[in-house]
Design a protein around this motif. Structure first.
Motif, mmCIF file in Angstrom:
data_model
loop_
_atom_site.group_PDB
_atom_site.id
_atom_site.type_symbol
_atom_site.label_atom_id
_atom_site.label_comp_id
_atom_site.label_asym_id
_atom_site.label_seq_id
_atom_site.Cartn_x
_atom_site.Cartn_y
_atom_site.Cartn_z
ATOM 1 N N LEU A 1 0.832 -1.201 0.000
ATOM 2 C CA LEU A 1 0.000 0.000 0.000
ATOM 3 C C LEU A 1 0.868 1.253 0.000
ATOM 4 C CD1 LEU A 1 -2.905 1.069 0.092
ATOM 5 C CD2 LEU A 1 -2.722 1.113 2.593
ATOM 6 N N PHE A 2 1.998 1.205 0.720
ATOM 7 C CA PHE A 2 2.917 2.345 0.698
ATOM 8 C C PHE A 2 3.450 2.597 -0.711
ATOM 9 C CE2 PHE A 2 7.436 3.372 0.364
ATOM 10 C CZ PHE A 2 7.384 4.713 0.724
ATOM 11 N N LEU A 3 3.822 1.513 -1.418
ATOM 12 C CA LEU A 3 4.336 1.666 -2.779
ATOM 13 C C LEU A 3 3.280 2.264 -3.697
ATOM 14 C CD1 LEU A 3 6.306 -1.699 -3.177
ATOM 15 C CD2 LEU A 3 7.246 0.586 -2.774
ATOM 16 N N VAL A 4 2.029 1.864 -3.504
ATOM 17 C CA VAL A 4 0.935 2.441 -4.293
ATOM 18 C C VAL A 4 0.784 3.921 -3.973
ATOM 19 C CG1 VAL A 4 -1.562 2.412 -4.686
ATOM 20 C CG2 VAL A 4 -0.300 0.253 -4.515
ATOM 21 N N GLN A 5 0.779 4.246 -2.680
ATOM 22 C CA GLN A 5 0.589 5.629 -2.244
ATOM 23 C C GLN A 5 1.719 6.539 -2.744
ATOM 24 O OE1 GLN A 5 2.336 7.561 0.211
ATOM 25 N NE2 GLN A 5 0.871 9.260 0.163
ATOM 26 N N TYR A 6 2.916 6.001 -2.892
ATOM 27 C CA TYR A 6 4.063 6.795 -3.346
ATOM 28 C C TYR A 6 3.818 7.359 -4.740
ATOM 29 C CZ TYR A 6 8.831 8.069 -4.608
ATOM 30 O OH TYR A 6 9.951 8.762 -5.020
ATOM 31 N N PHE A 7 3.083 6.606 -5.562
ATOM 32 C CA PHE A 7 2.873 7.019 -6.954
ATOM 33 C C PHE A 7 1.545 7.747 -7.173
ATOM 34 C CE2 PHE A 7 5.906 3.480 -7.320
ATOM 35 C CZ PHE A 7 6.890 4.095 -8.068
ATOM 36 N N VAL A 8 0.512 7.419 -6.404
ATOM 37 C CA VAL A 8 -0.803 8.022 -6.664
ATOM 38 C C VAL A 8 -1.086 9.245 -5.793
ATOM 39 C CG1 VAL A 8 -1.761 5.837 -7.461
ATOM 40 C CG2 VAL A 8 -2.010 6.477 -5.055
ATOM 41 N N HIS A 9 -0.453 9.326 -4.618
ATOM 42 C CA HIS A 9 -0.557 10.500 -3.745
ATOM 43 C C HIS A 9 -1.987 10.840 -3.321
ATOM 44 C CE1 HIS A 9 3.662 11.312 -4.420
ATOM 45 N NE2 HIS A 9 3.475 11.339 -5.731
ATOM 46 N N PHE A 10 -2.780 9.830 -3.030
ATOM 47 C CA PHE A 10 -4.110 10.089 -2.483
ATOM 48 C C PHE A 10 -3.980 10.388 -0.993
ATOM 49 C CE2 PHE A 10 -6.087 7.190 -5.910
ATOM 50 C CZ PHE A 10 -6.180 8.273 -6.777
ATOM 51 N N HIS A 11 -4.614 11.488 -0.563
ATOM 52 C CA HIS A 11 -4.468 11.915 0.829
ATOM 53 C C HIS A 11 -5.038 10.890 1.796
ATOM 54 C CE1 HIS A 11 -3.164 14.970 3.567
ATOM 55 N NE2 HIS A 11 -4.343 15.056 4.152
ATOM 56 N N TRP A 12 -6.133 10.251 1.406
ATOM 57 C CA TRP A 12 -6.771 9.284 2.307
ATOM 58 C C TRP A 12 -5.894 8.044 2.502
ATOM 59 C CZ3 TRP A 12 -7.879 4.427 0.416
ATOM 60 C CH2 TRP A 12 -7.909 4.274 -0.971
ATOM 61 N N LEU A 13 -5.021 7.745 1.505
ATOM 62 C CA LEU A 13 -4.110 6.616 1.657
ATOM 63 C C LEU A 13 -3.074 6.878 2.746
ATOM 64 C CD1 LEU A 13 -3.340 5.304 -1.961
ATOM 65 C CD2 LEU A 13 -4.490 4.100 -0.091
ATOM 66 N N GLN A 14 -2.703 8.153 2.896
ATOM 67 C CA GLN A 14 -1.753 8.529 3.945
ATOM 68 C C GLN A 14 -2.342 8.232 5.324
ATOM 69 O OE1 GLN A 14 1.231 9.868 3.117
ATOM 70 N NE2 GLN A 14 2.058 10.289 5.152
ATOM 71 N N TYR A 15 -3.614 8.540 5.502
ATOM 72 C CA TYR A 15 -4.278 8.240 6.771
ATOM 73 C C TYR A 15 -4.386 6.728 6.995
ATOM 74 C CZ TYR A 15 -5.667 13.148 7.103
ATOM 75 O OH TYR A 15 -5.652 14.522 7.205
ATOM 76 N N MET A 16 -4.715 6.011 5.926
ATOM 77 C CA MET A 16 -4.821 4.562 6.051
ATOM 78 C C MET A 16 -3.474 3.935 6.413
ATOM 79 S SD MET A 16 -6.310 1.768 3.314
ATOM 80 C CE MET A 16 -7.976 2.405 3.528
ATOM 81 N N LEU A 17 -2.400 4.432 5.801
ATOM 82 C CA LEU A 17 -1.065 3.929 6.119
ATOM 83 C C LEU A 17 -0.699 4.193 7.569
ATOM 84 C CD1 LEU A 17 1.010 4.852 2.929
ATOM 85 C CD2 LEU A 17 0.660 2.560 3.863
#
Length: 443
Positions: free
Chosen positions: A12-28
């Motif tokens: 999920l971190f690798l996905v978030q690194y490329f898509v930069h969705f703010h909600w993914l940061q909270y999920m991480l």
């Protein structure tokens, strides 16, 4: 179940690194907190205590600065790139196991079991090449290869730590290098100019010192064992450095082109390399078994690393902008202006001292690197990175509670003090003197 959770967090971190969705940061951040809480009871007592202290201190400092949930989220996830690297890098060893490289290494080393200097050079060189890929596991694997040769315990202690300490200095696949380059914003390409050269120099120093030591010990005369080296084994041995340096080259070139984080690139390579090997070898059943072993054995034992990296990252991020962090910065600037040599010795001694009592280097590096400005210190970020790596490498060998020292002491059945100070103390004194002199000169 825990392995799936940790691996899921990394992906999920690798996905978030490329898509930069703010909600993914909270999920991480939520996943990191769950991973922290799930590992805290399974970790050793010293890492557990310091991790809890740092995590609570991070919350307190963030609150005192008047920052909200976004600051907490960023702090908790700040070391996730490093943790992802740590979790995924063992995947790189799978193709080497499948390709039979370790069997070929054993066959070559057996030839020199009665030639101490050649055996020492062989073991240290193997660790120099395997360490970047297998991390601390390279020591265990080499020991498994050599355990039936009944080699001297002091010999093994020196060989393992001299060989592996060079890995800590230069490998982009080693977590220590990763965290230093992450916080100091250093490109792996520019760092390798220093790191690889110093690592090779220290490897040569260690071998020369061992040659002198063997003469004093009156060891057996050199008498190589005649082992049959088949063409397949010769091919594997020749391929090994080529494959490793190809992986390094791919990482460096891709970083220079894409400007992606080196930690992310290495993590992606750790996933892709076994898949590519499986495509060409078509040994999918064997690959699947290795992946299952990795999931069941390698991932679940990372409790200490999970809690230390998450809490240290949060603590380091929370220090930014505080009076305590400012005082650390001012102290180091004043010290460097008095003398860079004095500043370098302070970093080295501090790292060794805190590691000696059980505090992991990631804590010291996180605190220092997040507060230091190379320009204000009157140096370059590459020199500063090399200094931190020299201190990290030295403290890893000397500290009686460091995982590397503990592993070697348990394998050779000697006390950790003997392994660190008696067997390798003189070597460390010499290479630290050379290293600090080198850095002071180029500074």
């Amino acid at each position: 179940m825990k392995s799936y959770f940790i691996l899921g967090m990394c992906f999920l971190f690798l996905v978030q690194y490329f898509v930069h969705f703010h909600w993914l940061q909270y999920m991480l951040a939520i996943l990191a907190i769950i991973a922290f809480l799930g590992s805290i009871t399974l970790a050793r007592s010293v890492p557990r205590i310091f991790s809890i202290i740092m995590f609570v201190a991070g919350l307190v400092f963030t609150k005192l600065k008047g920052q909200g949930i976004d600051a907490v989220t960023q702090g908790i996830t700040s070391n996730l790139p490093l943790l992802t690297l740590l979790v995924l890098v063992p995947l790189l060893s799978i193709p080497f196991k499948m390709g039979g490289f370790f069997d070929s290494i054993l066959l070559y080393l057996k030839r020199y079991q009665n030639s101490p200097r050649k055996m020492f050079m062989g073991v240290t060189t193997v660790l120099f090449f395997l360490g970047p890929i297998l991390n601390i596991g390279s020591i265990r694997i080499v020991h498994e290869l050599l355990k039936d040769l009944r080699l001297n315990a002091t010999f093994l202690s020196k060989a393992y730590l001299v060989g592996f300490s060079t890995t800590i200095l230069w490998s982009p696949y080693y977590a220590a290098v990763g965290i230093v380059l992450l916080y100091l914003h250093v490109s792996i390409g520019t760092y390798m100019t220093y790191g690889f050269g110093v690592a090779v120099l220290f490897l040569l120093v260690g071998n020369v010192m061992f040659g002198i030591w063997t003469k004093k010990q009156s060891v057996k005369k050199e008498n190589d064992q005649s082992e049959i080296i088949t063409p397949d084994h010769q091919k594997r041995i020749k391929m090994l450095p080529f494959v490793i340096f190809s992986l390094m080259l791919v990482t460096i070139i891709t970083e220079s082109i894409t400007h992606w984080s080196m930690l992310v690139l290495v993590s992606l390579l750790a996933i892709i390399f076994p898949v590519i090997w499986g495509v060409f070898s078509r040994e999918w059943i064997t690959l699947k078994q290795h992946l299952v072993d990795y999931r069941e054995k390698a991932v679940p034992i990372m409790n200490n690393e999970i809690i230390m990296y998450i809490s240290a990252g949060f603590f380091g991020a929370s220090l930014k902008g505080t009076s305590f962090g400012h005082e650390i910065n001012i102290f180091m600037i004043n010290l460097s202006h008095i003398s860079f040599l004095l500043f370098a010795l302070f970093i080295l001694i501090t790292m060794v001292a805190v590691t000696f009592v059980g505090i992991h280097q990631v804590v010291v590096v996180t605190v220092l690197a997040t507060q230091m400005d190379p320009i204000m210190l009157g140096t370059t970020k590459e020199i500063l990175a090399m200094l931190l790596m020299l201190a990290w490498s030295t403290s890893s060998i000397l500290s009686p509670v460091n995982p590397i020292n503990l592993l070697v002491s348990s394998l050779v059945k000697k006390s950790s003090i003997e392994v660190g100070i008696r067997d390798n103390g003189l070597y460390l004194l010499i290479v630290c003197t050379i290293g600090i002199t080198f850095l002071t000169f180029f500074h």
